[in-house]
Design a protein around this motif. Structure first.
Motif, PDB file in Angstrom:
ATOM      1  N   ARG A  76       0.829  -1.203   0.000  1.00 64.84           N
ATOM      2  CA  ARG A  76       0.000   0.000   0.000  1.00 64.84           C
ATOM      3  C   ARG A  76       0.864   1.254   0.000  1.00 64.84           C
ATOM      4  O   ARG A  76       0.570   2.218  -0.698  1.00 64.84           O
ATOM      5  CB  ARG A  76      -0.913   0.022   1.227  1.00 64.84           C
ATOM      6  N   ALA A  80       1.448   4.323  -3.121  1.00 67.57           N
ATOM      7  CA  ALA A  80       1.133   5.738  -2.903  1.00 67.57           C
ATOM      8  C   ALA A  80       2.367   6.626  -3.009  1.00 67.57           C
ATOM      9  O   ALA A  80       2.388   7.731  -2.492  1.00 67.57           O
ATOM     10  CB  ALA A  80       0.478   5.925  -1.541  1.00 67.57           C
ATOM     11  N   LEU A  81       3.402   6.155  -3.678  1.00 68.94           N
ATOM     12  CA  LEU A  81       4.612   6.969  -3.800  1.00 68.94           C
ATOM     13  C   LEU A  81       4.364   8.154  -4.722  1.00 68.94           C
ATOM     14  O   LEU A  81       3.526   8.088  -5.617  1.00 68.94           O
ATOM     15  CB  LEU A  81       5.752   6.134  -4.379  1.00 68.94           C
ATOM     16  N   LYS A 175       7.763   8.798   0.785  1.00 73.09           N
ATOM     17  CA  LYS A 175       6.982   9.095  -0.422  1.00 73.09           C
ATOM     18  C   LYS A 175       7.824   9.607  -1.587  1.00 73.09           C
ATOM     19  O   LYS A 175       7.564   9.299  -2.738  1.00 73.09           O
ATOM     20  CB  LYS A 175       5.932  10.168  -0.081  1.00 73.09           C
ATOM     21  N   ASP A 209      -0.617   3.114   8.583  1.00 74.64           N
ATOM     22  CA  ASP A 209      -0.989   2.830   7.204  1.00 74.64           C
ATOM     23  C   ASP A 209       0.212   2.824   6.262  1.00 74.64           C
ATOM     24  O   ASP A 209       0.157   3.367   5.167  1.00 74.64           O
ATOM     25  CB  ASP A 209      -2.005   3.860   6.701  1.00 74.64           C
ATOM     26  N   MET A 211       2.973   4.391   6.510  1.00 73.11           N
ATOM     27  CA  MET A 211       3.724   5.651   6.407  1.00 73.11           C
ATOM     28  C   MET A 211       4.371   5.937   7.753  1.00 73.11           C
ATOM     29  O   MET A 211       3.781   5.668   8.785  1.00 73.11           O
ATOM     30  CB  MET A 211       2.781   6.820   6.131  1.00 73.11           C
ATOM     31  N   LYS A 213       4.789   8.236  10.496  1.00 68.55           N
ATOM     32  CA  LYS A 213       4.100   9.435  10.952  1.00 68.55           C
ATOM     33  C   LYS A 213       5.029  10.284  11.804  1.00 68.55           C
ATOM     34  O   LYS A 213       4.960  11.497  11.776  1.00 68.55           O
ATOM     35  CB  LYS A 213       2.867   9.059  11.789  1.00 68.55           C
TER      36      LYS A 213
END
Lengths: 467, 267
Positions: A76, A80-81, A175, A209, A211, A213
């Protein structure tokens, strides 16, 4: 006997002085380069680049073996990169757990016969390719177990784009990591054959998710040591090595390669650990033998977060594996490359350096220490020599670490709190009270394993990111 | 007697006066639901309140029942019209299962549909007592939509700075703005608030923008979707328009341009 011990001990002291001076030279090369890196990334418009059609397309290869706990979050986050056009190819390497089912269910993938690609490398049997048009950038290869290198080769066979990125299934990319690496490639696309990203320790960070944070230092001691160790290795070492094109390894956790040259060099070599070092050596060798201009670059602002082992057992098996891989690569390629001007930096600097100061490091350091210890025990008045040996080790090591921390704070500032920096500084000292010695012993044990022909992977247990 | 004065004498208003004044003075949004019932009791109202709090997870609910007109009034704190509408479905269902519903359900929200809460409430009371709407209907109070209709927008972007900047800019332009920073959160917020337009990136975490767009298209609400993204690839534009988005704006963008496009889409 005493004389011999004394002579050998003094030799070890000089060895340490030479090796640490070399480290410092590399560090100063790194520091020299960090300024241009800061400038170049400061004036680059990554966000704008991340949507541009002029950015090369990348296939991200994710070999997965028994990764059911982390694989979904990982995929996932990869989907989303910030990057214009790329695909994610997950290769299930005959996992014994539910990795395949978890993926099929989460992304509703179905078997497809029309995945494209070209079969340029030999791999073990591929059972099927899965795809869902809802996720047009995601492919899943299910194959029989063949190891990491074999999985990467299978991924290359399917990949559709000219660049490939290899990523560990237990790692998380930031990202903009891919676009930052692509920028380094685009500066010199003709000559760049491989680019490595930086690997940081994610233990202790808040992850949501898939990432990061919030960036925190690890709370446990072992990951904390590795955190400092990685900073030293990547910032203090690799930036410098890459500036003289002598980089001999691109971390398997995150690297980008020119697919055509990887294929020409014969692809990844399976069957033993150290495939990440192996492919870089092969690329160097191929380019030099064919007299092609090339460079292996390092991109310190492309960040890949990874889970560090937090028990001695797992860390030990990882380090023994590294020891085995290093020795194997040095033995196999060393005899061709060392000392031959044809191989330029590789033959004259990197390889000799690696053999004398990395591969043989445990022997000189450990035996030197023992010799000095023996000598001191025989003649208690000479304890000063032992103390000098220990102090030298400590002083150089800490100096090197401080240099790396300085670069970190100068250029990347991932750890913003003063408390964190003090903690890292403290661990730079603590490293020499056991952790470094353990590393030396593990490497030595790895060599013994290699000589006994033990080529297993060792266990690497993962915990879910969610915990 | 003027409308508002009439409303003041109405028991429902007296019961809510304190709360309404609070929302009005602090400029917080508030959803109002009125339902004609065939009789109720304190316990039944308490039950409804508890199940509503449980189902939707919020606590700011005020209920009052006027025996004389058998109108049940519910105030939902911090809720816009879209959201109030969503909750009214639940309330209607609850009332129906308890066989309490005898007339229409009226919903409104303040300040979306009127500058003064008293005005909104009195307008609703008038419409409901005039016998507008048939039993079981959910009737959105049209009344005096204040001259400047507040349109609601859902902004979805991974980039917090962009989200925050656009939120301030669009709020000053008179929009009611909701934010989300990943696909799943965006879908949750969309269902809750049913905004008039969604401005989304295609590159989102957890669920990507394309999936969000397809899901929103599955809801028949006439929401306009605008893609705001760094991606300038033909493929992405094509795919977005195929999914039925109204506009595709590539970053770097001009907020003036964006607002103008959104405004013309919503007019």
């Amino acid at each position: 006997m005493r004389d011999f011990l004394q002579a050998y001990g003094i030799f070890a002291v000089y060895y340490v002085i030479v090796i640490e001076t070399l480290y410092l030279t590399i560090l100063s090369l790194s520091i020299k380069n960090i300024f241009s890196i800061i400038k170049s990334s400061m004036y680059s418009r990554f966000q704008s680049l991340s949507g541009s059609e002029y950015v090369p397309q990348i296939s991200i290869l994710v070999p997965a073996y028994n990764e059911e706990l982390t694989i979904i979050e990982n995929v996932r986050s990869l989907l989303a990169l910030d990057y214009p056009k790329y695909e994610v190819v997950v290769i299930n390497d005959g996992s014994k757990d539910d990795t395949l089912q978890v993926l099929l269910q989460e992304f509703q993938l179905t078997r497809t016969e029309y995945a494209g690609g070209s079969r340029v490398l030999e791999t073990s049997n591929v059972r099927g390719v899965y795809y869902n048009s809802q996720y047009p950038n995601l492919y899943l290869i299910d194959k029989e177990n063949g190891g990491k290198a074999d999985s990467l080769n299978a991924g290359i066979n399917l990949s559709h784009y000219p660049l490939i990125a290899s990523i560990d299934a237990d790692s998380l990319l930031e990202k903009d990591a891919l676009i930052r690496i692509a920028k380094v490639y685009m500066e010199n696309p003709e000559e760049t054959v491989a680019i490595g990203g930086i690997v940081r320790i994610a233990n202790g960070c808040e992850i949501e998710d898939g990432m990061i944070k919030k960036v925190n230092l690890p709370t446990k001691i072992l990951p904390m040591f590795q955190c400092v160790e990685y900073l030293k290795a990547f910032l203090g070492g690799r930036i410098g090595w890459s500036s003289i094109n002598g980089l001999i390894i691109v971390s398997g956790a995150f690297g980008v390669f020119r697919k055509d040259f990887v294929v020409k060099a014969g692809g990844y070599r399976g069957g033993y650990p150290g495939e990440d070092m192996n492919i870089i050596i092969k690329l160097h060798k191929y380019m030099l033998e064919n007299k092609l201009p090339y460079r292996v670059a390092f991109c310190p602002d492309a960040v890949c977060w990874t889970q560090a082992p937090d028990t001695l057992k797992i860390l030990g098996s990882q380090r023994r594996r590294w020891g085995r891989g290093n020795l194997k690569n040095m033995l196999e390629y060393g005899i061709y490359i060392v000392g031959r001007p044809k191989y330029k930096v590789m033959g004259l600097i990197t390889f000799p350096y690696n053999i004398i100061f990395e591969t043989l490091n445990p022997y000189f350091r450990f035996t030197g220490f023992l010799a000095l210890l023996g000598y001191t025990l025989m003649d208690m008045t000479q304890w000063r020599i032992l103390a000098i040996y220990a102090l030298l080790n400590l002083l150089f090591g800490v100096l090197l670490g401080i240099g790396s921390l300085f670069m970190e704070e100068l250029a990347f500032k991932r750890y913003t709190r003063v408390r964190d920096n003090l903690k890292m500084l403290a661990f730079l000292f603590f490293m020499f009270l056991g952790y470094q010695q353990l590393g030396v012993i593990w490497r030595f044990l790895g060599h013994i394993e290699f000589l006994r022909n033990n080529n297993t992977w060792g266990t690497m247990t993962r915990t879910s990111w969610k915990t | 007697m003027s409308q508002i004065a009439k409303a003041y004498s109405f028991p429902l208003f007296q019961a809510f006066e304190h709360v309404l004044t609070f929302y009005e003075s602090s400029q917080l949004p508030c959803g109002i639901i009125l339902a004609v019932t065939n009789g109720s009791s304190e316990e039944k109202i308490q039950d409804l309140k508890i199940s509503l709090a449980k189902a939707e997870g919020f606590t700011d609910i005020h209920c009052f029942y006027d025996k004389q007109s058998s109108i049940l009034g519910i105030l939902l704190g911090d809720q816009m019209l879209g959201n109030t509408h969503f909750h009214s479905l639940f309330i209607k269902e609850q009332l129906q299962t308890q066989r309490m519903l005898a007339g229409p359900v009226f919903i409104a929200s303040f300040p979306e549909q009127g500058e003064s809460a008293a005005q909104v409430l009195s307008g609703m009371v008038q419409e409901i007592t005039a016998g507008m709407g048939s039993a079981g209907d959910i009737h959105i109070y049209s009344g005096k939509r204040s001259s400047e209709v507040k349109r609601s927008l859902l902004l979805v972007s991974q980039d917090e700075t962009v989200n925050e900047f656009l939120r301030i800019y669009l709020q000053r332009k008179g929009y009611c703005v909701y934010l989300a920073d990943n696909g799943r959160e965006a879908w949750e917020k969309y269902k809750r608030f049913l905004p008039d337009a969604v401005i989304t990136d295609v590159n989102l975490a957890i669920e990507d923008g394309y999936q969000l767009i397809s899901k929103i298209n599955g809801v028949e609400h006439g929401t306009k979707i605008v893609v705001l993204t760094h991606k300038r690839l033909e493929d992405d534009k094509k795919r977005s328009f195929e999914l039925g988005v109204s506009d595709y704006i590539a970053k770097p963008f001009s907020p003036v341009d964006l607002e103008a496009r959104v405004r013309s889409l919503l007019s």
